[in-house]
Design a protein around this motif. Structure first.
Motif: not given
Length: 50
Positions: A8-12, A17-18, A25-28
């Motif tokens: 993936f290109t980023s944590p977000s 996707f999940i 993504g920084n919070d997830y």
């Protein structure tokens, strides 16, 4: 379950996707100790400043 690795290109992007929605993504993403990815990265940045 995934049958192969996906980059993936980023944590977000990975969180979206999940989670099936637009997610920060920084919070997830959270460690077993309850530390978010954002908190973890912030700690690294501040430790490098010293």
């Amino acid at each position: 379950m995934l049958t192969k690795d996906i980059r993936f290109t980023s944590p977000s992007a990975a969180a979206g996707f999940i989670g099936g929605a637009s997610l920060n993504g920084n919070d997830y993403w959270v460690t077993d100790e309850g530390v978010t990815l954002g908190q973890f990265l912030e700690k690294i940045v501040h430790s490098e400043d010293q």
